[in-house]
Design a protein around this motif. Structure first.
Motif, PDB file in Angstrom:
ATOM      1  N   ILE A 160       0.830  -1.204   0.000  1.00  0.00           N
ATOM      2  CA  ILE A 160       0.000   0.000   0.000  1.00  0.00           C
ATOM      3  C   ILE A 160       0.866   1.256   0.000  1.00  0.00           C
ATOM      4  N   HIS A 161       1.879   1.297   0.861  1.00  0.00           N
ATOM      5  CA  HIS A 161       2.745   2.477   0.928  1.00  0.00           C
ATOM      6  C   HIS A 161       3.510   2.681  -0.379  1.00  0.00           C
ATOM      7  N   ARG A 162       4.011   1.591  -0.960  1.00  0.00           N
ATOM      8  CA  ARG A 162       4.762   1.722  -2.217  1.00  0.00           C
ATOM      9  C   ARG A 162       3.840   2.113  -3.368  1.00  0.00           C
ATOM     10  N   LEU A 163       2.608   1.597  -3.334  1.00  0.00           N
ATOM     11  CA  LEU A 163       1.653   1.944  -4.385  1.00  0.00           C
ATOM     12  C   LEU A 163       1.327   3.432  -4.353  1.00  0.00           C
ATOM     13  N   VAL A 164       1.133   3.967  -3.151  1.00  0.00           N
ATOM     14  CA  VAL A 164       0.858   5.400  -3.011  1.00  0.00           C
ATOM     15  C   VAL A 164       2.035   6.216  -3.537  1.00  0.00           C
ATOM     16  N   ASP A 165       3.247   5.785  -3.207  1.00  0.00           N
ATOM     17  CA  ASP A 165       4.446   6.521  -3.611  1.00  0.00           C
ATOM     18  C   ASP A 165       4.726   6.381  -5.100  1.00  0.00           C
ATOM     19  N   SER A 166       4.593   5.180  -5.618  1.00  0.00           N
ATOM     20  CA  SER A 166       5.046   4.919  -6.991  1.00  0.00           C
ATOM     21  C   SER A 166       3.968   5.090  -8.050  1.00  0.00           C
ATOM     22  N   HIS A 167       2.686   5.002  -7.649  1.00  0.00           N
ATOM     23  CA  HIS A 167       1.612   5.057  -8.641  1.00  0.00           C
ATOM     24  C   HIS A 167       0.576   6.151  -8.373  1.00  0.00           C
ATOM     25  N   ILE A 168      -0.030   6.128  -7.174  1.00  0.00           N
ATOM     26  CA  ILE A 168      -1.077   7.111  -6.892  1.00  0.00           C
ATOM     27  C   ILE A 168      -0.507   8.533  -6.934  1.00  0.00           C
ATOM     28  N   GLY A 169       0.670   8.724  -6.352  1.00  0.00           N
ATOM     29  CA  GLY A 169       1.297  10.041  -6.343  1.00  0.00           C
ATOM     30  C   GLY A 169       1.470  10.627  -7.734  1.00  0.00           C
ATOM     31  N   PRO A 170       2.136   9.908  -8.647  1.00  0.00           N
ATOM     32  CA  PRO A 170       2.282  10.437 -10.012  1.00  0.00           C
ATOM     33  C   PRO A 170       0.953  10.665 -10.719  1.00  0.00           C
ATOM     34  N   LEU A 171      -0.042   9.808 -10.464  1.00  0.00           N
ATOM     35  CA  LEU A 171      -1.342   9.987 -11.109  1.00  0.00           C
ATOM     36  C   LEU A 171      -2.027  11.260 -10.626  1.00  0.00           C
ATOM     37  N   MET A 172      -2.004  11.503  -9.320  1.00  0.00           N
ATOM     38  CA  MET A 172      -2.699  12.692  -8.804  1.00  0.00           C
ATOM     39  C   MET A 172      -1.920  13.969  -9.125  1.00  0.00           C
ATOM     40  N   ASP A 173      -0.629  13.850  -9.410  1.00  0.00           N
ATOM     41  CA  ASP A 173       0.175  15.024  -9.772  1.00  0.00           C
ATOM     42  C   ASP A 173       0.065  15.375 -11.252  1.00  0.00           C
ATOM     43  N   THR A 174      -0.598  14.518 -12.031  1.00  0.00           N
ATOM     44  CA  THR A 174      -0.721  14.746 -13.467  1.00  0.00           C
ATOM     45  C   THR A 174      -1.688  15.893 -13.752  1.00  0.00           C
ATOM     46  N   TYR A 175      -1.266  16.827 -14.569  1.00  0.00           N
ATOM     47  CA  TYR A 175      -2.163  17.922 -14.962  1.00  0.00           C
ATOM     48  C   TYR A 175      -3.321  17.328 -15.770  1.00  0.00           C
ATOM     49  N   GLY A 176      -4.551  17.600 -15.335  1.00  0.00           N
ATOM     50  CA  GLY A 176      -5.723  17.056 -16.014  1.00  0.00           C
ATOM     51  C   GLY A 176      -6.210  15.748 -15.430  1.00  0.00           C
ATOM     52  N   ALA A 177      -5.666  15.325 -14.266  1.00  0.00           N
ATOM     53  CA  ALA A 177      -6.013  14.018 -13.689  1.00  0.00           C
ATOM     54  C   ALA A 177      -7.501  13.866 -13.439  1.00  0.00           C
ATOM     55  N   LEU A 178      -8.153  14.948 -12.990  1.00  0.00           N
ATOM     56  CA  LEU A 178      -9.575  14.860 -12.640  1.00  0.00           C
ATOM     57  C   LEU A 178     -10.427  14.485 -13.849  1.00  0.00           C
ATOM     58  N   GLU A 179     -10.148  15.100 -15.013  1.00  0.00           N
ATOM     59  CA  GLU A 179     -10.931  14.733 -16.195  1.00  0.00           C
ATOM     60  C   GLU A 179     -10.455  13.421 -16.808  1.00  0.00           C
ATOM     61  N   TYR A 180      -9.172  13.084 -16.653  1.00  0.00           N
ATOM     62  CA  TYR A 180      -8.673  11.816 -17.202  1.00  0.00           C
ATOM     63  C   TYR A 180      -9.375  10.626 -16.562  1.00  0.00           C
ATOM     64  N   ILE A 181      -9.483  10.637 -15.213  1.00  0.00           N
ATOM     65  CA  ILE A 181     -10.097   9.471 -14.562  1.00  0.00           C
ATOM     66  C   ILE A 181     -11.579   9.380 -14.898  1.00  0.00           C
ATOM     67  N   GLN A 182     -12.214  10.519 -15.144  1.00  0.00           N
ATOM     68  CA  GLN A 182     -13.631  10.495 -15.510  1.00  0.00           C
ATOM     69  C   GLN A 182     -13.832   9.933 -16.908  1.00  0.00           C
ATOM     70  N   ASN A 183     -12.848  10.113 -17.780  1.00  0.00           N
ATOM     71  CA  ASN A 183     -12.999   9.716 -19.182  1.00  0.00           C
ATOM     72  C   ASN A 183     -12.488   8.315 -19.490  1.00  0.00           C
TER      73      ASN A 183
END
Length: 361
Positions: free
Chosen positions: A110-133
């Motif tokens: 869980i900790h590595r997933l947050v650091d290695s995957h969730i973090g970069p995804l939420m830092d992506t410009y446009g993430a809010l519309e990307y996950i919706q689409n």
């Protein structure tokens, strides 16, 4: 091309991928097709005396090491986001299936997933519309957990939480539905609306999740309370305890907004997703009695940034570009129509936005 083959349980190896669902004696799904087998999964299968399983021979990589070298990844495009997102879904699916079987939370994963995957995804410009689409109709439970973690993180950044607080908040978002591991998959994956009895069972998941997490002293209490409180509401109308205002934890209030937004902007079998504009209107309606108004205002500003310059279709049959958004909390925009004229939806309330039909121009 991958091969599908029946493998004796004594020959099953970590990293093999299930080609078919594994069912219990009652016909319920124990492990879903596509799950990458872990040591805990294999141990559980052996305890249930499954003679063999159908597997796909593919890369044999344990999900614990699958993303070891992905730290500090930067996601720069929509295509890269979608690929990285789908990889994240697979990892969390395997982790949650393992938890369901072993009743053990792999905190290191869980900790590595947050650091290695969730973090970069939420830092992506446009993430809010990307996950919706991202238009995928399967694995809703896992995608919802990831989406709530991302959205919680985006809101946490908007209110300027410290790095350590942000990580705990994202973990609370990722684990907010962990109590659902005690609910059978046939209810979780039911294509239609739940019966009253099934709904009451579903309402036990915040308390179940909290009780499950109590055994992990490494997890901050704020994470556990975020999980427990994400269905509580300021006016006492929520569950499981019917808490009000200051009785509800801060992370619980943040995760509740993320949970509402993702649930309403996601396609389900029984209903079509709503636009961010419609969800924003719901948040405005609830922000002064059910939700935290300051958090809602911060998130409404985030939504507005994500929909600015979008191309939308309107209920009167026209299309246009969102060129102006009125000051928060109003979310109704001014639309520049294809003929060059402007339409202010705040003054023309009978016209609504049906869909966002294109990326920003």
């Amino acid at each position: 091309m991958a091969r599908v083959q029946s493998v004796r349980i004594c020959d099953v190896q970590t990293g093999m991928i299930l080609a078919k669902d594994v069912l219990t004696e009652n016909g319920r799904v124990l492990l879903s097709q596509g799950v990458r087998l872990t040591d805990q999964c294999i141990s559980a299968l052996r305890k249930r005396e499954c003679p063999f399983v159908e597997v796909v021979y593919n890369e044999r990589i344990d999900f614990h090491t699958k993303f070891r070298y992905k730290h500090n990844k930067v996601v720069r495009s929509k295509t890269a986001f979608e690929g990285f997102y789908q990889e994240t879904v697979q990892i969390i699916k395997e982790a949650f299936e393992s938890i369901r079987l072993s009743n053990h939370l792999p905190l290191d994963v869980i900790h590595r997933l947050v650091d290695s995957h969730i973090g970069p995804l939420m830092d992506t410009y446009g993430a809010l519309e990307y996950i919706q689409n991202i238009r995928v109709h399967c694995d809703y439970t896992y995608r919802h957990s990831i989406n709530v973690a991302i959205i919680s993180g985006i809101l946490g950044k908007a209110i300027e939480l410290k790095k350590s607080q942000l990580e705990d908040l994202v973990i609370a978002g990722l684990l907010h539905d962990i109590g659902k591991i005690s609910i059978t998959l046939d209810i979780l994956n039911k294509p239609g609306k739940l019966t009253q009895e099934e709904m009451e069972l579903m309402k036990t998941h915040p308390e179940n999740g909290y009780q499950f997490l109590l055994q992990y002293s490494q997890l901050a209490e704020s994470v556990k309370r975020g999980v427990l409180h994400h269905h509580e509401r300021n006016d006492g109308s929520g569950y499981p305890k019917g808490l009000t205002k200051n009785q509800i934890s801060y992370y619980g209030k943040i995760v509740s907004i993320a949970d509402i937004y993702d649930a309403m902007t996601t396609d389900r079998v029984y209903r079509k997703k709503l636009t961010p504009f419609s969800v924003a209107e719901t948040l405005v309606e609830q922000m002064y009695h059910q939700l935290d108004p300051n958090l809602c205002l911060a998130f409404l500003n985030t939504i507005k940034s994500s929909v600015a310059n979008s191309i939308v279709s309107l209920s009167n049959g026209q299309q246009g570009e969102v060129v102006y958004l009125h000051p928060t909390p109003t979310i109704s925009p001014i639309i520049k129509l294809m003929d060059g004229t402007f339409l202010d939806l705040a003054k023309n309330k009978e016209i609504g936005i049906l869909d966002i039909i294109n990326d920003k121009i």
